[in-house]
Scaffold this active site. Structure first.
Site, PDB file in Angstrom:
ATOM      1  N   GLU A 290      -9.150   4.310   6.696  1.00 45.80           N
ATOM      2  CA  GLU A 290      -8.320   4.725   7.832  1.00 45.80           C
ATOM      3  C   GLU A 290      -9.100   5.451   8.922  1.00 45.80           C
ATOM      4  O   GLU A 290      -8.845   5.239  10.106  1.00 45.80           O
ATOM      5  CB  GLU A 290      -7.163   5.595   7.329  1.00 45.80           C
ATOM      6  CG  GLU A 290      -6.250   4.901   6.320  1.00 45.80           C
ATOM      7  CD  GLU A 290      -5.602   3.630   6.869  1.00 45.80           C
ATOM      8  OE1 GLU A 290      -5.648   3.416   8.102  1.00 45.80           O
ATOM      9  OE2 GLU A 290      -5.039   2.871   6.078  1.00 45.80           O
TER      10      GLU A 290
ATOM     11  N   GLU B 150       0.848  -1.193   0.000  1.00 44.03           N
ATOM     12  CA  GLU B 150       0.000   0.000   0.000  1.00 44.03           C
ATOM     13  C   GLU B 150       0.883   1.242   0.000  1.00 44.03           C
ATOM     14  O   GLU B 150       1.836   1.325   0.769  1.00 44.03           O
ATOM     15  CB  GLU B 150      -0.901   0.021   1.239  1.00 44.03           C
ATOM     16  CG  GLU B 150      -1.971   1.107   1.135  1.00 44.03           C
ATOM     17  CD  GLU B 150      -2.924   1.112   2.324  1.00 44.03           C
ATOM     18  OE1 GLU B 150      -4.073   1.515   2.156  1.00 44.03           O
ATOM     19  OE2 GLU B 150      -2.509   0.706   3.421  1.00 44.03           O
TER      20      GLU B 150
ATOM     21  N   ALA C  22       2.248  -0.444  10.801  1.00 43.78           N
ATOM     22  CA  ALA C  22       1.587  -1.722  10.567  1.00 43.78           C
ATOM     23  C   ALA C  22       0.739  -1.620   9.313  1.00 43.78           C
ATOM     24  O   ALA C  22       0.366  -0.530   8.877  1.00 43.78           O
ATOM     25  CB  ALA C  22       0.717  -2.111  11.767  1.00 43.78           C
ATOM     26  N   MET C  23       0.428  -2.796   8.735  1.00 42.13           N
ATOM     27  CA  MET C  23      -0.321  -2.843   7.476  1.00 42.13           C
ATOM     28  C   MET C  23      -1.306  -4.003   7.513  1.00 42.13           C
ATOM     29  O   MET C  23      -0.968  -5.119   7.914  1.00 42.13           O
ATOM     30  CB  MET C  23       0.660  -3.000   6.301  1.00 42.13           C
ATOM     31  CG  MET C  23       0.011  -3.232   4.952  1.00 42.13           C
ATOM     32  SD  MET C  23      -1.040  -1.857   4.477  1.00 42.13           S
ATOM     33  CE  MET C  23      -2.119  -2.666   3.307  1.00 42.13           C
ATOM     34  N   GLU C  24      -2.528  -3.736   7.006  1.00 44.81           N
ATOM     35  CA  GLU C  24      -3.668  -4.637   7.188  1.00 44.81           C
ATOM     36  C   GLU C  24      -3.806  -5.727   6.146  1.00 44.81           C
ATOM     37  O   GLU C  24      -4.929  -6.176   5.854  1.00 44.81           O
ATOM     38  CB  GLU C  24      -4.955  -3.809   7.181  1.00 44.81           C
ATOM     39  CG  GLU C  24      -5.279  -3.124   5.848  1.00 44.81           C
ATOM     40  CD  GLU C  24      -4.768  -1.703   5.740  1.00 44.81           C
ATOM     41  OE1 GLU C  24      -5.291  -0.944   4.912  1.00 44.81           O
ATOM     42  OE2 GLU C  24      -3.842  -1.348   6.500  1.00 44.81           O
TER      43      GLU C  24
ATOM     44  N   HIS D 166      -9.508  -3.149   9.803  1.00 45.11           N
ATOM     45  CA  HIS D 166      -9.327  -3.084   8.348  1.00 45.11           C
ATOM     46  C   HIS D 166      -9.714  -4.393   7.649  1.00 45.11           C
ATOM     47  O   HIS D 166      -9.999  -4.386   6.453  1.00 45.11           O
ATOM     48  CB  HIS D 166      -7.867  -2.791   8.012  1.00 45.11           C
ATOM     49  CG  HIS D 166      -7.505  -1.353   8.032  1.00 45.11           C
ATOM     50  ND1 HIS D 166      -8.205  -0.388   7.356  1.00 45.11           N
ATOM     51  CD2 HIS D 166      -6.465  -0.698   8.631  1.00 45.11           C
ATOM     52  CE1 HIS D 166      -7.637   0.791   7.539  1.00 45.11           C
ATOM     53  NE2 HIS D 166      -6.574   0.634   8.316  1.00 45.11           N
TER      54      HIS D 166
ATOM     55  N   HIS E  96      -6.655  -1.694  15.277  1.00 44.46           N
ATOM     56  CA  HIS E  96      -6.757  -0.890  14.043  1.00 44.46           C
ATOM     57  C   HIS E  96      -6.652  -1.787  12.813  1.00 44.46           C
ATOM     58  O   HIS E  96      -7.502  -1.737  11.914  1.00 44.46           O
ATOM     59  CB  HIS E  96      -5.642   0.155  14.040  1.00 44.46           C
ATOM     60  CG  HIS E  96      -5.670   1.078  12.857  1.00 44.46           C
ATOM     61  ND1 HIS E  96      -6.177   2.352  12.924  1.00 44.46           N
ATOM     62  CD2 HIS E  96      -5.244   0.918  11.579  1.00 44.46           C
ATOM     63  CE1 HIS E  96      -6.074   2.926  11.741  1.00 44.46           C
ATOM     64  NE2 HIS E  96      -5.508   2.073  10.909  1.00 44.46           N
ATOM     65  N   GLU E  97      -5.611  -2.596  12.767  1.00 47.94           N
ATOM     66  CA  GLU E  97      -5.403  -3.424  11.574  1.00 47.94           C
ATOM     67  C   GLU E  97      -6.473  -4.505  11.447  1.00 47.94           C
ATOM     68  O   GLU E  97      -6.853  -4.876  10.326  1.00 47.94           O
ATOM     69  CB  GLU E  97      -4.005  -4.056  11.618  1.00 47.94           C
ATOM     70  CG  GLU E  97      -2.855  -3.068  11.724  1.00 47.94           C
ATOM     71  CD  GLU E  97      -2.901  -1.956  10.693  1.00 47.94           C
ATOM     72  OE1 GLU E  97      -3.398  -2.196   9.570  1.00 47.94           O
ATOM     73  OE2 GLU E  97      -2.455  -0.837  11.001  1.00 47.94           O
TER      74      GLU E  97
END
Length: 892
Positions: free
Chosen positions: A367, A173, A309-311, A348, A344-345
């Site tokens: 987001e 992303e 971090a990334m979902e 998502h 949070h992730e």
């Protein structure tokens, strides 16, 4: 994605999860290609609209040692317009062979020309004859490179057990899948993915889906095939390879996992346990059960200047410092961060993965909602943290950017990759969260949840725009949500609600409100109009709700006495009181609910600095605060005083006067708390203690600095001198006030530290020294990558905290080197942000020159924002700080 920060079609997805054959998937997806084509035509794209992919079969052979890879991909697609060429995204790939075939058994047609457009990151494949509309298989054989920063397919080097290790990960992303797979790399082009990877013996491979099969090759390597994914956007694809440990548990039929480097899996137990509770909560809240068979969270050493971090669907990626808890160093704040990032992730996995924005214009749907959901879930599952009180700080972060002329709407038009990268900002995250909180409060918690459930059920596995959400909520709530939502998401800026007067008669108070606009740098601007949901009350009466529309409203409140507007602080607006009304509130400041104390303090500080109230208004409230006020209030007070301290940069006499007052206010609170935690104390107290030690160290409190140094020196023989809860605050004070000898000790400790996570933290501390000569030495360490290639940019960012001009000048003087120390998505914003705390007018010219030389006009958004902030800071120093000086002279 966490910034530096989640139907029932389950039956269908279970079919995919068990590895439905790729040919079946392609055929089933082709049946919907015509419908997809009509929807796609309305969405922004950087590609021709002549083809729609439905499935990618990817075979990847990475060479980690050489940082290269070879690969092939077979793409099932529907050609919706006859054409003799196809254009798709590709970045830094070299192609060996390309063919296309219309049906099984027919000879493939080879591309006779391959045109690469490096500027637009595309490849155009030309074929010797016209291809008719219909289904095709496009096969590409190609090679690529493995990077050293967190974008695309990248390598992270670290030490483990005294040995050097290298692991591979991906971060796609917003637009970096194209650097590993030639693809239609835009969120609206959803497809299924089947990934196979050749990995060295003894290493583990991880992707979105579970492993379907393993087979040992003749040379000892392992061919790992993963089950086919559900339909998803390219930026959600994930792959990792390395020497990993994995811990698991099953929740609601889903296998949850935490994956770490060898030997530290225990540090992920809290994240795993938290994720189990969060998954149950989300399965219930969204009304759609998590559809994949597993959900891993992969912890990686290193860092990024753009995200933590990334979902990725089914395979969340998180840097170690945002998820793992090392008992030697973890604080209550670290525990909160670990929970928040996971929440949070995981949010998502529904908002972003299951339902995805059609284009980056609506990034906030991902987001902003995930940010709101993380806060809601943290409050619900950890009530002792009192997370609802953080809502004011969230709002303030957004308003700090939103009140400048360089702001943008929540829903903004995106044209380029750079613009998409810069959209990950406080407007998208924090304003998005604040607006959702306000709208949920307006329609009611149950109606909001029902709207979200309807939205999820209707749009699962698809793409949406913001109005899809508003329609769903409005149908559930039977209130005009869309009109209010449009005001707050389609236009930029901060509403200002003025309390014009308040008249009490017969036990009721009648107030008149007017709506203007709060702007820090455009006071003469014609105000925009919003429909603003307002909650007001007298301090002795019940709250009353209304909507200020057309710029004016009147409200009748039960009771008499001081009037509070934005009671509960759910509204996204500033409140300005006439002087007598503010004085009445200030007189009873300590009797307000804690969240309203925070809101009144924040508004008075912002309005005072903007010239709409006396600049000392916030100090009047601080002066009235008692030592036993809520810890969160004292954290806000410390933050206010610290911000004033930084505003006085280069003004030593005035700063000394401010610092004396700040120490006199804060030191007694720390003395009341003590350096030693009490049994059973509230978590907010632990956070406040850590905050006060660090803040007083910055403010030059001699007692705090001496005690921090004493504890630091004693820690070698007495581990209790620097317990985990205080360690970071103590080290921060020691590092910021270091002389050359202490700096050298910290440097030696950083070099010797075996933990990659702690090592990076220690190197960052070297950049915090107030001493300019030591800061210069830290920048040199950043230049030579001594602390690691992903740590260097962070060291310079630490230097910028006390020396913004020095850090910016140094990084710009070594631009080519520093450009390689920052991941691609952060490059257009990193250099300008180093200068963000500058108060030197000359920096404005430097920033403009930098942007003109290195950035396209479309990529200058962050630079323009930093320039506006610097200009505002200069204005405040000239026009508002003299009022602060006068107030301080009266309050020695």
């Amino acid at each position: 994605m966490q910034r530096k920060l989640i139907s029932i079609a389950v039956l269908t997805m279970l079919g995919l999860a068990t590895g439905m054959p790729a040919t079946t998937l392609a055929a089933s997806n082709n049946n919907t290609a015509k419908n997809t084509a009509s929807k796609t035509a309305a969405v922004t794209t950087q590609l021709p609209r002549n083809a729609i992919p439905s499935h990618y079969a990817v075979s990847l052979v990475p060479d980690a040692a050489q940082r290269t890879f070879s690969a092939s991909v077979s793409i099932a697609l529907e050609l919706v317009q006859a054409s003799d060429s196809l254009t798709l995204h590709a970045a830094d790939l070299s192609f060996r062979h390309v063919t296309i075939s219309a049906a099984a058994g027919q000879p493939p047609l080879a591309a006779d020309k391959i045109s690469i457009d490096r500027e637009h990151q595309t490849v155009t494949l030309h074929f010797p004859r016209l291809l008719n509309k219909g289904g095709y298989q496009l096969k590409l054989d190609y090679d690529g490179v493995i990077g050293t920063q967190a974008s695309g397919l990248f390598a992270l080097d670290y030490e483990n057990g005294g040995a050097s290790k290298r692991a591979l990960y991906t971060q796609f992303e917003n637009s970096d899948a194209r650097s590993m797979i030639p693809a239609w790399d835009e969120p609206n082009y959803k497809a299924t993915f089947a990934l196979e990877v050749t990995v060295p013996a003894g290493q583990t491979a991880v992707s979105n889906m579970p492993v379907a099969s393993n087979s040992t090759l003749a040379d000892g390597r392992t061919l790992v095939r993963f089950a086919t994914s559900p339909k998803m956007s390219t930026y959600l694809l994930f792959f990792a390879m390395g020497e990993f440990d994995r811990a698991t548990r099953v929740v609601d039929g889903t296998e949850l996992g935490i994956i770490t480097q060898k030997g530290v899996i225990g540090q992920g137990q809290y994240a795993l346990d938290s994720s189990a509770a969060v998954l149950k909560e989300y399965n219930d809240y969204f009304g759609v059960k998590y559809p994949l068979p597993k959900l891993d969270n992969i912890a990686a050493p290193g860092s990024s200047q753009s995200f933590s971090a990334m979902e990725n669907w089914g395979a969340i990626f998180t840097f170690e410092n945002a998820i793992l808890l090392d008992p030697r160093v973890a604080t209550q704040g670290d525990k909160e961060t670990s929970f928040l990032v996971a929440a949070h992730e995981m949010a998502h996995q529904w908002f972003g993965d299951l339902v995805t924005m059609a284009w980056w214009d609506d990034l906030w749907l991902n987001e902003g909602f995930a940010s709101w959901m993380e806060s809601r879930t943290t409050e619900r599952l950890n009530p002792e943290w009192q997370w609802h009180l953080r809502a004011v700080a969230t709002r303030e972060q957004a308003m700090g950017q939103d009140a400048l002329a360089t702001t943008h709407p929540v829903v903004q038009h995106i044209d380029t990759v750079e613009q998409a990268s810069q959209a990950f900002d406080s407007i998208t995250y924090q304003k998005g969260e604040a607006v959702i909180r306000m709208l949920e409060n307006y329609v009611g918690e149950n109606a909001w949840r029902d709207g979200v459930r309807h939205y999820m059920a209707k749009h699962k596995y698809g793409n949406t725009v913001s109005d899809d959400l508003w329609r769903a909520v409005e149908a559930a709530a039977h209130k005009p949500v869309t009109a209010i939502a449009h005001d707050f998401t389609l236009q930029a800026g901060v509403p200002l609600i003025r309390v014009e007067d308040a008249v009490c008669r017969n036990g009721q108070t009648r107030i008149r409100l007017s709506q203007s606009e709060f702007s820090k740098d455009q006071p003469e601007k014609k105000a925009l109009r919003w429909r603003v949901p307002v909650i007001a009350q007298t301090l002795s009466g019940a709250p009353v709700r209304s909507v200020v529309s057309g710029g004016k409203a009147s409200m009748t409140l039960p009771g008499c006495g001081a009037v509070l507007v934005n009671a509960g602080q759910s509204g996204y607006y500033r409140t300005q009181y006439a002087a007598p009304a503010f004085a009445a509130l200030a007189q009873q400041f300590g009797q307000l609910a804690t969240i309203d104390q925070l809101g009144l303090l924040a508004d008075s500080r912002a309005l005072g600095m903007a010239g709409l109230m006396p600049a000392s208004s916030a100090l009047d409230l601080i002066h009235r605060s008692s030592t036993d006020a809520a810890p969160q209030v004292w954290e806000a007070i410390a933050g206010t005083l610290l911000a004033l301290h930084r505003s006085y940069e280069g003004m030593p006499v005035q700063r000394a006067q401010l610092d004396r007052y700040a120490r006199q206010r804060l030191a007694p609170v720390l003395a009341h708390l003590g350096w030693q935690a009490s049994a059973g104390e509230a978590v907010a107290v632990a956070n406040l203690r850590e905050n006060l030690i660090a803040t007083l160290g910055t403010l030059g409190d001699e007692g705090v600095i001496a005690e921090a140094r004493r504890r630091y020196a004693a820690a070698a023989s007495d581990p209790g001198a620097m317990p985990a809860a205080l360690r970071r605050a103590i080290l921060s004070v020691v590092a910021e006030n270091a002389d050359a000898a202490i700096w050298d000790q910290l440097h030696a400790a950083a070099r010797a530290e075996p933990s990659a996570m702690i090592k990076a933290e220690l190197y960052g501390l070297l950049g915090e020294a107030k001493d300019a000569a030591l800061a210069q030495r830290a920048l040199q360490l950043a230049l030579n990558d001594e602390g690691g290639v992903t740590t260097s940019a962070a060291i310079a960012a630490h230097v910028a905290g006390n020396h913004p001009d020095l850090a910016f000048d140094f990084a710009l003087a070594h631009y080519a080197a520093f450009e390689q120390k920052v991941d691609a998505s952060a490059r257009s914003r990193y250099f300008a942000r180093l200068a963000g705390q500058s108060a030197d007018a000359a920096m404005v010219g430097k920033l403009r020159a930098y942007a003109g030389k290195y950035l396209s006009p479309q990529a200058q958004g962050d630079t323009n924002m930093v320039i506006a902030a610097i200009q505002y800071r200069i204005k405040v120093r000239a026009t508002r700080l003299p009022e602060i000086d006068a107030w301080l002279a009266k309050h020695p």
